[in-house]
Design a protein around this motif. Structure first.
Motif, short mmCIF file in Angstrom:
data_model
loop_
_atom_site.label_atom_id
_atom_site.label_comp_id
_atom_site.label_asym_id
_atom_site.label_seq_id
_atom_site.Cartn_x
_atom_site.Cartn_y
_atom_site.Cartn_z
N PRO A 73 0.74 -1.22 0.02
CA PRO A 73 0.02 0.05 -0.14
C PRO A 73 0.72 1.21 0.04
N TRP A 74 2.05 1.16 0.40
CA TRP A 74 2.89 2.46 0.17
C TRP A 74 3.91 2.32 -0.98
N ASP A 75 3.56 1.76 -1.89
CA ASP A 75 4.13 1.61 -3.21
C ASP A 75 4.32 3.21 -3.66
N GLY A 76 5.38 3.76 -3.96
CA GLY A 76 5.32 5.13 -4.69
C GLY A 76 5.44 6.13 -3.54
N TRP A 77 5.68 6.06 -2.37
CA TRP A 77 5.31 6.95 -1.33
C TRP A 77 6.61 7.66 -1.05
N MET A 134 10.65 -2.10 -4.09
CA MET A 134 9.56 -0.94 -4.33
C MET A 134 10.33 0.34 -4.87
N LEU A 135 11.66 0.69 -4.31
CA LEU A 135 12.33 1.97 -4.75
C LEU A 135 13.00 1.66 -6.09
N TRP A 221 20.87 6.97 -4.19
CA TRP A 221 21.29 5.73 -4.75
C TRP A 221 20.59 4.43 -4.53
N ALA A 222 19.79 4.32 -3.77
CA ALA A 222 19.00 3.03 -3.19
C ALA A 222 18.14 2.45 -4.53
N GLY A 223 17.45 3.37 -5.14
CA GLY A 223 16.67 3.00 -6.39
C GLY A 223 17.77 2.04 -7.39
N ILE A 239 9.85 2.92 4.02
CA ILE A 239 11.12 3.31 3.52
C ILE A 239 11.82 2.28 2.27
N PRO A 240 11.74 1.01 2.44
CA PRO A 240 11.49 0.20 3.66
C PRO A 240 12.41 -0.27 4.76
N ALA A 241 12.00 -0.21 6.03
CA ALA A 241 12.97 -0.60 7.25
C ALA A 241 12.44 -1.59 7.99
N ILE A 242 13.07 -2.47 8.52
CA ILE A 242 12.41 -3.46 9.33
C ILE A 242 13.48 -3.61 10.54
#
Length: 450
Positions: A73-77, A134-135, A221-223, A239-242
């Motif tokens: 649900p946070w894709d593109g945030w 996601m990124l 750079w993450a993407g 973010i994603p972060a876990i």
């Protein structure tokens, strides 16, 4: 590697006979749908503005890299921008290099950007598995969920010389990048059907760095990695972060246990999705295109043994890859570690130490006879760097009779000085701590020649 299947196509059936009543009913239904869409278009942006965050978006229907279909649900945030209190002093990126500045909106490093309001929840279940692609999908698409540019554009000012305090004179980081020169290979390229390694980049961090260091990495750079995941003290699917449990306390002196848990988690959930993992800390700057190109030519099969980074020799029999510079582990090597090394006595499963890089190297060597790889180019220039660019550029050999740990650790691979220190296709630099410096280096490496 398994490739995700594309979304199924919906085929329209032809030749159906529709009577007048059916047609009339469909027209009425269409009118109602149009009214509903109009209301949604009006109210959803209002909800986003009031909540302080971009509204969650449904997963994209067609992504060029199409790894997996997801229901994130946070894709593109991305955080919504906001104006600073005093905009008169918030007109230059140089301000953002100050340790305490008054421009969190302009500088994109305010914890307020990650606040959640109006009962929007970012909580995740205990068994949550992050959407690590996601990124990458956002990078390929070039936009966020609402069509805004992604990554966020960087101002041309960031191409100017900028020191670690924002000064105009003495930017030794820029001096090195221009002298070699070092540039980042494209983060997104057209698929030419040739072998292209899939890389999961992961960093260890803390919750208080989400809005600063991690956000800067996320927006630069993450993407460029095929997957990205921050292992933190709090989970955040945006973010994603876990946050995952590990043996012992959460501290720098127990970093080995945190890294063990990271490797176990990746091995359990993503082993077959990526060819390599690349890991380091949240003060690491990575050039994913350069890393991908290096691996493409260095490794023919990701199932083979491969463990690479910046080689150090601590003592006569202790060799390791610098954790600061980041290191690469092939899928085959990670599989061996998770299957037969994770709890093996030779892999120090109960050790508590900050030297996670030494521990993983000793484990792979003693248990599986997997050694280090010489990652220098044909001219003996290094690709993985334990310091910031300017530090490598200005480093000098110690005077006779003096000792320097960096030279001692590189006795088998003598350190080159000046612009000969670093390869044009360098992969990583360490100690890039300020979010503004992350963006400055990213601009220099990718944007300023255009």
């Amino acid at each position: 590697m398994r490739r995700g299947q594309s979304l199924s196509r919906i085929r329209k059936k032809r030749g159906l006979g529709l009577d007048i009543l059916t047609v009339t009913g469909l027209l009425c239904l269409s009118s109602l749908l149009l009214v509903w869409v109009g209301l949604a278009v009006h109210y959803i942006p209002q909800m986003e503005q009031n909540s302080g965050v971009s509204a969650p978006a449904t997963s994209s229907s067609s992504i060029a890299t199409a790894e997996k279909s997801t229901n994130n649900p946070w894709d593109g945030w991305q955080p919504l921008p906001y104006d600073d209190v005093d905009t008169t002093v918030c007109q230059s990126w140089r301000t953002c290099f100050h340790d305490r500045h008054a421009c969190p909106g302009f500088c994109r490093d305010s914890p307020k950007d990650l606040l959640v309001k109006n009962d929007v929840s970012i909580s995740v279940p205990d068994d949550w598995v992050p959407d690590v692609t996601m990124l990458r999908r956002m990078m390929v698409r070039g936009t966020d969920a609402h069509g805004n540019p992604w990554p966020p554009p960087l101002d041309q000012e960031l191409c100017e010389p900028m020191t670690s305090t924002g000064g105009k004179q003495g930017d030794i980081n820029k001096d090195l990048l221009d002298a070699v020169p070092i540039r980042g290979m494209p983060l997104v390229t057209q698929d030419d059907q040739s072998y292209s390694p899939k890389i999961l980049c992961m960093v260890y961090t803390m919750e208080n760095s989400h809005a600063t260091k991690i956000r800067a990495i996320r927006e630069t750079w993450a993407g460029g990695c095929d997957g990205f995941l921050a292992f933190s003290t709090k989970s955040d699917p945006r973010i994603p972060a876990i946050s995952i449990p590990h043996q012992g306390e959460e501290s720098y002196d127990n970093m080995w246990q945190k890294v063990r848990s990271m490797l176990e988690f990746v091995g359990k959930h993503y082993l077959e999705d990526f060819d390599f993992i690349f890991q380091g800390g949240d003060d690491l700057f990575v050039m994913p295109g350069n890393l991908r190109n290096y691996l493409k030519h260095a490794v023919s099969d990701p199932e083979q043994d491969f463990f690479a980074g910046r080689r150090f020799r601590q003592t006569k029999n202790v060799y390791f890859n610098s954790g600061g510079a980041g290191y690469v582990i092939s899928r085959g090597t990670l599989r061996k570690y998770i299957t037969d090394g994770f709890n093996h006595p030779l892999c120090n499963p109960d050790g508590e130490t900050s030297q996670e890089d030494v521990q993983i190297a000793q484990c792979l060597n003693k248990k599986f006879n997997i050694g280090l790889v010489d990652t220098r180019d044909e001219e003996g220039r290094e690709r993985f760097h334990p310091f910031a660019p300017g530090t490598h550029y200005t480093w000098e050999h110690p005077e006779p009779g003096e000792r320097d740990w960096y030279e001692d650790y590189n006795v088998e691979w003598p350190v080159k000085v000046g612009k000969d220190c670093c390869a044009p296709d360098s992969v990583s630099f360490h100690y890039v701590k300020k979010p503004a410096m992350v963006r400055h280096l990213h601009a220099l490496l990718y944007n300023c020649d255009q």
